[in-house]
Write a protein that holds these residues in place. Structure first.
Motif, PDB file in Angstrom:
ATOM      1  N   HIS A 176      92.529 -48.810   9.050  1.00 52.14           N
ATOM      2  CA  HIS A 176      91.164 -49.311   9.216  1.00 52.14           C
ATOM      3  C   HIS A 176      90.730 -49.310  10.682  1.00 52.14           C
ATOM      4  CE1 HIS A 176      91.343 -50.453   5.027  1.00 52.14           C
ATOM      5  NE2 HIS A 176      92.448 -51.165   5.255  1.00 52.14           N
ATOM      6  N   ALA A 177      91.358 -48.521  11.499  1.00 52.37           N
ATOM      7  CA  ALA A 177      91.016 -48.496  12.915  1.00 52.37           C
ATOM      8  C   ALA A 177      89.601 -47.956  13.119  1.00 52.37           C
ATOM      9  CB  ALA A 177      92.012 -47.630  13.683  1.00 52.37           C
ATOM     10  N   ASP A 178      88.908 -48.537  14.081  1.00 50.12           N
ATOM     11  CA  ASP A 178      87.565 -48.085  14.452  1.00 50.12           C
ATOM     12  C   ASP A 178      87.707 -47.097  15.617  1.00 50.12           C
ATOM     13  OD1 ASP A 178      84.880 -47.757  14.907  1.00 50.12           O
ATOM     14  OD2 ASP A 178      84.634 -49.666  15.972  1.00 50.12           O
ATOM     15  N   ILE A 179      87.615 -45.809  15.304  1.00 52.20           N
ATOM     16  CA  ILE A 179      87.855 -44.764  16.301  1.00 52.20           C
ATOM     17  C   ILE A 179      86.532 -44.338  16.924  1.00 52.20           C
ATOM     18  CG2 ILE A 179      88.766 -42.444  16.692  1.00 52.20           C
ATOM     19  CD1 ILE A 179      90.606 -42.897  14.298  1.00 52.20           C
ATOM     20  N   GLN A 180      86.461 -44.415  18.254  1.00 47.17           N
ATOM     21  CA  GLN A 180      85.256 -44.052  18.981  1.00 47.17           C
ATOM     22  C   GLN A 180      85.574 -42.867  19.904  1.00 47.17           C
ATOM     23  OE1 GLN A 180      82.302 -45.421  18.539  1.00 47.17           O
ATOM     24  NE2 GLN A 180      83.000 -46.988  17.100  1.00 47.17           N
ATOM     25  N   PRO A 181      85.201 -41.645  19.520  1.00 45.49           N
ATOM     26  CA  PRO A 181      85.484 -40.493  20.380  1.00 45.49           C
ATOM     27  C   PRO A 181      84.555 -40.458  21.586  1.00 45.49           C
ATOM     28  CG  PRO A 181      84.307 -39.799  18.426  1.00 45.49           C
ATOM     29  CD  PRO A 181      84.588 -41.251  18.242  1.00 45.49           C
ATOM     30  N   ILE A 182      85.096 -39.944  22.693  1.00 43.18           N
ATOM     31  CA  ILE A 182      84.340 -39.795  23.942  1.00 43.18           C
ATOM     32  C   ILE A 182      84.507 -38.363  24.426  1.00 43.18           C
ATOM     33  CG2 ILE A 182      84.085 -40.600  26.327  1.00 43.18           C
ATOM     34  CD1 ILE A 182      85.369 -43.229  25.473  1.00 43.18           C
ATOM     35  N   GLY A 183      83.418 -37.735  24.804  1.00 47.35           N
ATOM     36  CA  GLY A 183      83.490 -36.396  25.383  1.00 47.35           C
ATOM     37  C   GLY A 183      83.726 -35.325  24.338  1.00 47.35           C
ATOM     38  N   GLU A 184      84.362 -34.225  24.784  1.00 45.45           N
ATOM     39  CA  GLU A 184      84.626 -33.085  23.914  1.00 45.45           C
ATOM     40  C   GLU A 184      85.558 -33.476  22.774  1.00 45.45           C
ATOM     41  OE1 GLU A 184      83.445 -30.047  23.858  1.00 45.45           O
ATOM     42  OE2 GLU A 184      82.208 -30.169  25.658  1.00 45.45           O
ATOM     43  N   GLY A 185      85.326 -32.877  21.621  1.00 39.62           N
ATOM     44  CA  GLY A 185      86.125 -33.217  20.445  1.00 39.62           C
ATOM     45  C   GLY A 185      87.258 -32.262  20.181  1.00 39.62           C
ATOM     46  N   ARG A 186      87.721 -31.553  21.195  1.00 39.54           N
ATOM     47  CA  ARG A 186      88.810 -30.595  20.997  1.00 39.54           C
ATOM     48  C   ARG A 186      89.559 -30.390  22.296  1.00 39.54           C
ATOM     49  NH1 ARG A 186      83.861 -28.004  20.517  1.00 39.54           N
ATOM     50  NH2 ARG A 186      83.248 -26.752  22.312  1.00 39.54           N
ATOM     51  N   THR A 187      90.784 -29.910  22.170  1.00 39.25           N
ATOM     52  CA  THR A 187      91.598 -29.579  23.326  1.00 39.25           C
ATOM     53  C   THR A 187      92.408 -28.326  23.023  1.00 39.25           C
ATOM     54  OG1 THR A 187      93.224 -30.432  24.914  1.00 39.25           O
ATOM     55  CG2 THR A 187      93.563 -30.986  22.617  1.00 39.25           C
ATOM     56  N   ILE A 188      92.693 -27.545  24.055  1.00 40.75           N
ATOM     57  CA  ILE A 188      93.487 -26.327  23.916  1.00 40.75           C
ATOM     58  C   ILE A 188      94.897 -26.619  24.424  1.00 40.75           C
ATOM     59  CG2 ILE A 188      93.755 -23.932  24.656  1.00 40.75           C
ATOM     60  CD1 ILE A 188      90.720 -23.803  24.972  1.00 40.75           C
ATOM     61  N   VAL A 189      95.865 -26.350  23.585  1.00 39.35           N
ATOM     62  CA  VAL A 189      97.274 -26.566  23.943  1.00 39.35           C
ATOM     63  C   VAL A 189      97.904 -25.203  24.225  1.00 39.35           C
ATOM     64  CG1 VAL A 189      99.499 -27.474  23.198  1.00 39.35           C
ATOM     65  CG2 VAL A 189      97.383 -28.620  22.499  1.00 39.35           C
ATOM     66  N   GLN A 190      98.427 -25.056  25.421  1.00 35.56           N
ATOM     67  CA  GLN A 190      99.119 -23.826  25.797  1.00 35.56           C
ATOM     68  C   GLN A 190     100.621 -24.072  25.737  1.00 35.56           C
ATOM     69  OE1 GLN A 190      97.954 -22.160  29.536  1.00 35.56           O
ATOM     70  NE2 GLN A 190      99.506 -20.557  29.512  1.00 35.56           N
ATOM     71  N   ILE A 191     101.311 -23.258  24.946  1.00 35.04           N
ATOM     72  CA  ILE A 191     102.758 -23.380  24.814  1.00 35.04           C
ATOM     73  C   ILE A 191     103.409 -22.579  25.938  1.00 35.04           C
ATOM     74  CG2 ILE A 191     104.723 -23.104  23.286  1.00 35.04           C
ATOM     75  CD1 ILE A 191     102.553 -25.068  22.320  1.00 35.04           C
ATOM     76  N   GLU A 192     104.162 -23.267  26.758  1.00 38.20           N
ATOM     77  CA  GLU A 192     104.772 -22.645  27.934  1.00 38.20           C
ATOM     78  C   GLU A 192     106.241 -22.379  27.686  1.00 38.20           C
ATOM     79  OE1 GLU A 192     105.263 -24.997  31.573  1.00 38.20           O
ATOM     80  OE2 GLU A 192     104.013 -23.488  32.559  1.00 38.20           O
ATOM     81  N   GLY A 193     106.676 -21.177  28.029  1.00 38.10           N
ATOM     82  CA  GLY A 193     108.078 -20.808  27.856  1.00 38.10           C
ATOM     83  C   GLY A 193     108.960 -21.440  28.908  1.00 38.10           C
ATOM     84  N   PRO A 194     110.248 -21.079  28.923  1.00 41.32           N
ATOM     85  CA  PRO A 194     111.172 -21.617  29.935  1.00 41.32           C
ATOM     86  C   PRO A 194     110.697 -21.298  31.338  1.00 41.32           C
ATOM     87  CG  PRO A 194     112.357 -20.444  28.204  1.00 41.32           C
ATOM     88  CD  PRO A 194     110.906 -20.165  27.987  1.00 41.32           C
ATOM     89  N   ALA A 195     111.071 -22.160  32.288  1.00 47.52           N
ATOM     90  CA  ALA A 195     110.639 -21.992  33.670  1.00 47.52           C
ATOM     91  C   ALA A 195     111.109 -20.674  34.256  1.00 47.52           C
ATOM     92  CB  ALA A 195     111.143 -23.162  34.528  1.00 47.52           C
ATOM     93  N   THR A 196     112.286 -20.216  33.831  1.00 46.56           N
ATOM     94  CA  THR A 196     112.810 -18.966  34.381  1.00 46.56           C
ATOM     95  C   THR A 196     111.948 -17.787  33.950  1.00 46.56           C
ATOM     96  OG1 THR A 196     114.302 -18.809  32.466  1.00 46.56           O
ATOM     97  CG2 THR A 196     115.171 -19.800  34.475  1.00 46.56           C
ATOM     98  N   ALA A 197     111.341 -17.887  32.761  1.00 43.35           N
ATOM     99  CA  ALA A 197     110.508 -16.789  32.277  1.00 43.35           C
ATOM    100  C   ALA A 197     109.197 -16.699  33.037  1.00 43.35           C
ATOM    101  CB  ALA A 197     110.231 -16.967  30.792  1.00 43.35           C
ATOM    102  N   ASN A 198     108.739 -17.845  33.628  1.00 43.35           N
ATOM    103  CA  ASN A 198     107.476 -17.868  34.347  1.00 43.35           C
ATOM    104  C   ASN A 198     107.657 -17.724  35.851  1.00 43.35           C
ATOM    105  OD1 ASN A 198     106.088 -18.324  31.934  1.00 43.35           O
ATOM    106  ND2 ASN A 198     106.466 -20.521  32.054  1.00 43.35           N
ATOM    107  N   LYS A 199     108.870 -17.475  36.309  1.00 41.30           N
ATOM    108  CA  LYS A 199     109.113 -17.349  37.732  1.00 41.30           C
ATOM    109  C   LYS A 199     108.457 -16.078  38.254  1.00 41.30           C
ATOM    110  CE  LYS A 199     112.806 -17.374  41.171  1.00 41.30           C
ATOM    111  NZ  LYS A 199     114.273 -17.403  41.384  1.00 41.30           N
TER     112      LYS A 199
END
Length: 219
Positions: A77-100
């Motif tokens: 029964h939570a009262d949810i009040q959204p603020i701003g944009e209603g979406r987000t983009i999630v970028q999946i990042e590989g291992p740090a060695t792959a992005n070196k």
């Protein structure tokens, strides 16, 4: 009788774009900022929204239609009040060695940019007869004609470099003030356009999947 545990008000703001390590589940704390009662903050932040799979690719769209049902599972029964944009983009990042970054690739790109810029400037100067213009300017200033005004040309070359530094507001890692550079503005607009495209593309995929599901149910 009054409810001893009234439904809390939850103000939620989704982040624009976030990065999550590969293999890690996407939690609410990764994609949103919350304002709510202190006792509910940590349980809400710990909500698992989804576990990315290989088929999801490296960009995933999460909107409030995904988040709100998960919150209601914890607080019906939570009262949810959204603020701003209603979406987000999630970028999946590989291992740090792959992005070196590759040193060889960096040097190659630097050389291409350096010689490409030099050739562009030289070709422009050739098109507008810059050498003849400089000879004429020196002749007007000194009263004699010099076919090789090296002093003027050196000062002109240094002035081009100084002008570029001032225009781009950047010298190596140092900035002269807090104003964004033209390159930073262009990169910001470029990233914004990419995000807009990704959002539209992901919504199109979701719609196609929904149509396919409806079609199979109607058979």
């Amino acid at each position: 009788m009054d409810n001893p545990h009234p439904a809390p008000a939850i103000y939620i703001q989704l982040k624009n774009r976030v990065t999550v390590p590969k293999g890690k589940g996407v939690m609410l704390r990764d994609v949103a900022f919350l304002i709510t009662e202190p006792e509910w903050r940590e349980p809400l932040y710990s909500l698992l929204l989804l576990q990315p799979e290989q088929s999801d690719g490296n960009l995933i769209l999460i909107d409030l239609l995904t988040v709100i049902p998960r919150i209601h599972e914890l607080l019906p029964h939570a009262d949810i009040q959204p603020i701003g944009e209603g979406r987000t983009i999630v970028q999946i990042e590989g291992p740090a060695t792959a992005n070196k970054p590759s040193t060889a690739l960096f040097v190659l790109v630097w050389l291409l940019l350096f010689f490409g810029s030099a050739l562009t400037i030289m070709n422009f100067h050739a098109d507008v007869s810059m050498q003849e213009v400089q000879i004429r300017i020196v002749e007007m200033l000194t009263g004699r004609r010099d076919e090789h005004p090296y002093v003027f040309q050196i000062a002109y070359s240094l002035g081009i470099g100084l002008g570029m530094v001032i225009f781009f507001n950047h010298l190596f890692k140092k900035k002269w003030n807090e104003e964004p550079t033209p390159l930073e503005v262009e990169m910001f607009l470029y990233q914004k356009n990419i995000d807009h495209y990704v959002v539209n593309e992901e919504y199109s995929k979701m719609k196609r999947r929904g149509d396919d599901t409806s079609g199979r149910r109607g058979e």
